[in-house]
Scaffold this motif. Structure first.
Motif, PDB file in Angstrom:
ATOM      1  N   ALA A  49      19.692  51.939  72.889  1.00 33.24           N
ATOM      2  CA  ALA A  49      18.280  52.105  72.540  1.00 33.24           C
ATOM      3  C   ALA A  49      17.772  50.784  71.974  1.00 33.24           C
ATOM      4  O   ALA A  49      18.412  50.177  71.116  1.00 33.24           O
ATOM      5  CB  ALA A  49      18.108  53.215  71.512  1.00 33.24           C
ATOM      6  N   LEU A  50      16.639  50.326  72.474  1.00 29.90           N
ATOM      7  CA  LEU A  50      16.016  49.095  72.005  1.00 29.90           C
ATOM      8  C   LEU A  50      14.769  49.452  71.218  1.00 29.90           C
ATOM      9  O   LEU A  50      13.865  50.100  71.745  1.00 29.90           O
ATOM     10  CB  LEU A  50      15.635  48.205  73.201  1.00 29.90           C
ATOM     11  N   VAL A  51      14.724  49.065  69.952  1.00 30.09           N
ATOM     12  CA  VAL A  51      13.553  49.333  69.128  1.00 30.09           C
ATOM     13  C   VAL A  51      12.659  48.101  69.201  1.00 30.09           C
ATOM     14  O   VAL A  51      12.972  47.051  68.647  1.00 30.09           O
ATOM     15  CB  VAL A  51      13.941  49.650  67.664  1.00 30.09           C
ATOM     16  N   ASP A  52      11.555  48.239  69.920  1.00 30.94           N
ATOM     17  CA  ASP A  52      10.587  47.159  70.100  1.00 30.94           C
ATOM     18  C   ASP A  52       9.628  47.185  68.921  1.00 30.94           C
ATOM     19  O   ASP A  52       8.671  47.952  68.901  1.00 30.94           O
ATOM     20  CB  ASP A  52       9.854  47.356  71.422  1.00 30.94           C
ATOM     21  N   ASP A  53       9.907  46.360  67.925  1.00 30.11           N
ATOM     22  CA  ASP A  53       9.072  46.304  66.723  1.00 30.11           C
ATOM     23  C   ASP A  53       7.939  45.316  66.976  1.00 30.11           C
ATOM     24  O   ASP A  53       8.140  44.108  66.961  1.00 30.11           O
ATOM     25  CB  ASP A  53       9.911  45.875  65.519  1.00 30.11           C
ATOM     26  N   ARG A  54       6.758  45.833  67.217  1.00 28.41           N
ATOM     27  CA  ARG A  54       5.615  45.006  67.596  1.00 28.41           C
ATOM     28  C   ARG A  54       5.138  44.080  66.476  1.00 28.41           C
ATOM     29  O   ARG A  54       4.367  43.167  66.733  1.00 28.41           O
ATOM     30  CB  ARG A  54       4.466  45.888  68.074  1.00 28.41           C
ATOM     31  N   ALA A  55       5.629  44.275  65.256  1.00 31.06           N
ATOM     32  CA  ALA A  55       5.269  43.346  64.179  1.00 31.06           C
ATOM     33  C   ALA A  55       5.874  41.974  64.448  1.00 31.06           C
ATOM     34  O   ALA A  55       5.427  40.971  63.911  1.00 31.06           O
ATOM     35  CB  ALA A  55       5.742  43.873  62.825  1.00 31.06           C
ATOM     36  N   ALA A  56       6.902  41.913  65.294  1.00 32.96           N
ATOM     37  CA  ALA A  56       7.551  40.645  65.624  1.00 32.96           C
ATOM     38  C   ALA A  56       6.991  40.041  66.906  1.00 32.96           C
ATOM     39  O   ALA A  56       7.406  38.963  67.304  1.00 32.96           O
ATOM     40  CB  ALA A  56       9.052  40.842  65.764  1.00 32.96           C
ATOM     41  N   SER A  57       6.093  40.687  67.541  1.00 36.43           N
ATOM     42  CA  SER A  57       5.409  40.285  68.777  1.00 36.43           C
ATOM     43  C   SER A  57       6.337  39.637  69.792  1.00 36.43           C
ATOM     44  O   SER A  57       7.156  40.288  70.402  1.00 36.43           O
ATOM     45  CB  SER A  57       4.198  39.404  68.463  1.00 36.43           C
ATOM     46  N   ARG A  58       6.203  38.336  69.981  1.00 34.19           N
ATOM     47  CA  ARG A  58       6.917  37.633  71.049  1.00 34.19           C
ATOM     48  C   ARG A  58       8.438  37.729  70.931  1.00 34.19           C
ATOM     49  O   ARG A  58       9.142  37.868  71.915  1.00 34.19           O
ATOM     50  CB  ARG A  58       6.466  36.174  71.064  1.00 34.19           C
ATOM     51  N   THR A  59       8.960  37.651  69.722  1.00 31.77           N
ATOM     52  CA  THR A  59      10.410  37.721  69.527  1.00 31.77           C
ATOM     53  C   THR A  59      10.955  39.059  69.988  1.00 31.77           C
ATOM     54  O   THR A  59      11.947  39.129  70.712  1.00 31.77           O
ATOM     55  CB  THR A  59      10.763  37.499  68.043  1.00 31.77           C
ATOM     56  N   SER A  60      10.307  40.132  69.598  1.00 31.84           N
ATOM     57  CA  SER A  60      10.750  41.467  69.990  1.00 31.84           C
ATOM     58  C   SER A  60      10.611  41.658  71.495  1.00 31.84           C
ATOM     59  O   SER A  60      11.521  42.160  72.154  1.00 31.84           O
ATOM     60  CB  SER A  60       9.942  42.530  69.249  1.00 31.84           C
ATOM     61  N   LEU A  61       9.498  41.241  72.033  1.00 31.08           N
ATOM     62  CA  LEU A  61       9.248  41.393  73.461  1.00 31.08           C
ATOM     63  C   LEU A  61      10.326  40.699  74.284  1.00 31.08           C
ATOM     64  O   LEU A  61      10.850  41.262  75.252  1.00 31.08           O
ATOM     65  CB  LEU A  61       7.875  40.834  73.827  1.00 31.08           C
ATOM     66  N   GLN A  62      10.710  39.481  73.910  1.00 32.33           N
ATOM     67  CA  GLN A  62      11.711  38.738  74.669  1.00 32.33           C
ATOM     68  C   GLN A  62      13.090  39.397  74.563  1.00 32.33           C
ATOM     69  O   GLN A  62      13.815  39.490  75.544  1.00 32.33           O
ATOM     70  CB  GLN A  62      11.788  37.284  74.203  1.00 32.33           C
ATOM     71  N   THR A  63      13.451  39.874  73.376  1.00 29.62           N
ATOM     72  CA  THR A  63      14.745  40.542  73.208  1.00 29.62           C
ATOM     73  C   THR A  63      14.798  41.810  74.055  1.00 29.62           C
ATOM     74  O   THR A  63      15.796  42.083  74.725  1.00 29.62           O
ATOM     75  CB  THR A  63      14.997  40.869  71.729  1.00 29.62           C
ATOM     76  N   THR A  81       9.100  52.130  70.752  1.00 31.96           N
ATOM     77  CA  THR A  81       8.193  51.172  70.119  1.00 31.96           C
ATOM     78  C   THR A  81       7.750  51.610  68.731  1.00 31.96           C
ATOM     79  O   THR A  81       7.393  52.766  68.523  1.00 31.96           O
ATOM     80  CB  THR A  81       6.950  50.969  71.012  1.00 31.96           C
ATOM     81  N   VAL A  82       7.778  50.637  67.800  1.00 27.69           N
ATOM     82  CA  VAL A  82       7.181  50.821  66.485  1.00 27.69           C
ATOM     83  C   VAL A  82       5.942  49.929  66.482  1.00 27.69           C
ATOM     84  O   VAL A  82       6.059  48.709  66.625  1.00 27.69           O
ATOM     85  CB  VAL A  82       8.137  50.386  65.339  1.00 27.69           C
ATOM     86  N   PRO A  83       4.732  50.510  66.362  1.00 25.33           N
ATOM     87  CA  PRO A  83       3.515  49.705  66.404  1.00 25.33           C
ATOM     88  C   PRO A  83       3.477  48.669  65.281  1.00 25.33           C
ATOM     89  O   PRO A  83       4.048  48.878  64.207  1.00 25.33           O
ATOM     90  CB  PRO A  83       2.385  50.727  66.218  1.00 25.33           C
ATOM     91  N   ALA A  84       2.797  47.560  65.521  1.00 25.90           N
ATOM     92  CA  ALA A  84       2.705  46.480  64.534  1.00 25.90           C
ATOM     93  C   ALA A  84       2.085  46.959  63.229  1.00 25.90           C
ATOM     94  O   ALA A  84       2.488  46.531  62.147  1.00 25.90           O
ATOM     95  CB  ALA A  84       1.887  45.321  65.102  1.00 25.90           C
ATOM     96  N   ASP A  85       1.120  47.869  63.323  1.00 28.70           N
ATOM     97  CA  ASP A  85       0.450  48.348  62.110  1.00 28.70           C
ATOM     98  C   ASP A  85       1.057  49.631  61.562  1.00 28.70           C
ATOM     99  O   ASP A  85       0.548  50.227  60.624  1.00 28.70           O
ATOM    100  CB  ASP A  85      -1.040  48.548  62.374  1.00 28.70           C
ATOM    101  N   GLY A  86       2.174  50.072  62.140  1.00 32.49           N
ATOM    102  CA  GLY A  86       2.825  51.297  61.682  1.00 32.49           C
ATOM    103  C   GLY A  86       4.206  51.009  61.140  1.00 32.49           C
ATOM    104  O   GLY A  86       4.799  49.974  61.410  1.00 32.49           O
ATOM    105  N   ALA A 103      24.347  52.781  70.971  1.00 28.73           N
ATOM    106  CA  ALA A 103      24.011  51.628  70.135  1.00 28.73           C
ATOM    107  C   ALA A 103      22.498  51.515  70.030  1.00 28.73           C
ATOM    108  O   ALA A 103      21.766  51.953  70.922  1.00 28.73           O
ATOM    109  CB  ALA A 103      24.584  50.349  70.723  1.00 28.73           C
ATOM    110  N   VAL A 104      22.048  50.929  68.924  1.00 28.96           N
ATOM    111  CA  VAL A 104      20.626  50.704  68.698  1.00 28.96           C
ATOM    112  C   VAL A 104      20.440  49.243  68.325  1.00 28.96           C
ATOM    113  O   VAL A 104      21.138  48.730  67.449  1.00 28.96           O
ATOM    114  CB  VAL A 104      20.073  51.582  67.552  1.00 28.96           C
ATOM    115  N   VAL A 105      19.491  48.588  68.987  1.00 28.43           N
ATOM    116  CA  VAL A 105      19.165  47.202  68.678  1.00 28.43           C
ATOM    117  C   VAL A 105      17.741  47.165  68.146  1.00 28.43           C
ATOM    118  O   VAL A 105      16.805  47.556  68.847  1.00 28.43           O
ATOM    119  CB  VAL A 105      19.284  46.296  69.923  1.00 28.43           C
ATOM    120  N   HIS A 106      17.577  46.718  66.910  1.00 30.41           N
ATOM    121  CA  HIS A 106      16.236  46.535  66.359  1.00 30.41           C
ATOM    122  C   HIS A 106      15.795  45.130  66.744  1.00 30.41           C
ATOM    123  O   HIS A 106      16.336  44.138  66.259  1.00 30.41           O
ATOM    124  CB  HIS A 106      16.227  46.701  64.832  1.00 30.41           C
TER     125      HIS A 106
END
Length: 157
Positions: A49-63, A81-86, A103-106
């Motif tokens: 499972a990949l947790v796409d934390d939008r608060a990290a924008s480009r870094t999260s997107l690339q990972t 996805t965890v929204p940037a404002d959530g 496995a989970v990758v944040h």
């Protein structure tokens, strides 16, 4: 200027005469995570499972993009996805457990957000490997995740 870790948009041409970043750029942050989950873990991850934390924008997107293209152990990935404002990680944690992820990758850089997700995963009953693929100083993640975040591995590459 020497930077242990900083987003690439902090550096602007003309700002300094020399700039050394002591970690790979965002395009390579997922490489050690994929390697670890494919070759180092005792139980290799076939479902990640990949947790796409939008608060990290480009870094999260690339990972997320790299880990989806080259999934650990040539298995499958699920992106949540965890929204940037959530900051609600409980919903993501429940979805991780429902997906039966091994496995989970944040994929994000704010350490407090990775720690919050680690605690939510623990409460939800997730027992798989947990990794924070942080671009920032990830050493704070296990400390902030506290006893409820047990098992969270943090990597700062």
């Amino acid at each position: 200027m020497v930077s242990v870790s900083s987003p690439t948009d902090l550096y602007r041409q003309g700002m300094t005469h020399a700039y050394f970043q002591l970690r790979p750029d965002e395009n390579a942050l997922s490489t050690p995570v994929i390697h670890d989950l494919s070759h180092v873990d005792i139980e290799k991850s076939r479902r990640t499972a990949l947790v796409d934390d939008r608060a990290a924008s480009r870094t999260s997107l690339q990972t997320v993009r790299t880990s989806t293209t080259y999934p650990p152990s040539a298995g499958t990935t699920t992106t949540l996805t965890v929204p940037a404002d959530g900051e609600d990680c409980d919903t993501v944690a429940a979805a991780v457990v429902a997906s039966d992820a091994q496995a989970v990758v944040h994929a994000g850089s704010p350490p407090h957000r990775a720690a919050r997700c680690a605690r939510a995963l623990r409460r939800a009953g997730s027992r798989g490997t947990r990794i924070a693929s942080a671009a920032g100083p990830a050493v704070r993640v296990p400390r902030r995740s506290g006893p409820g975040g047990g098992g969270l591995g943090a990597g700062c590459w």
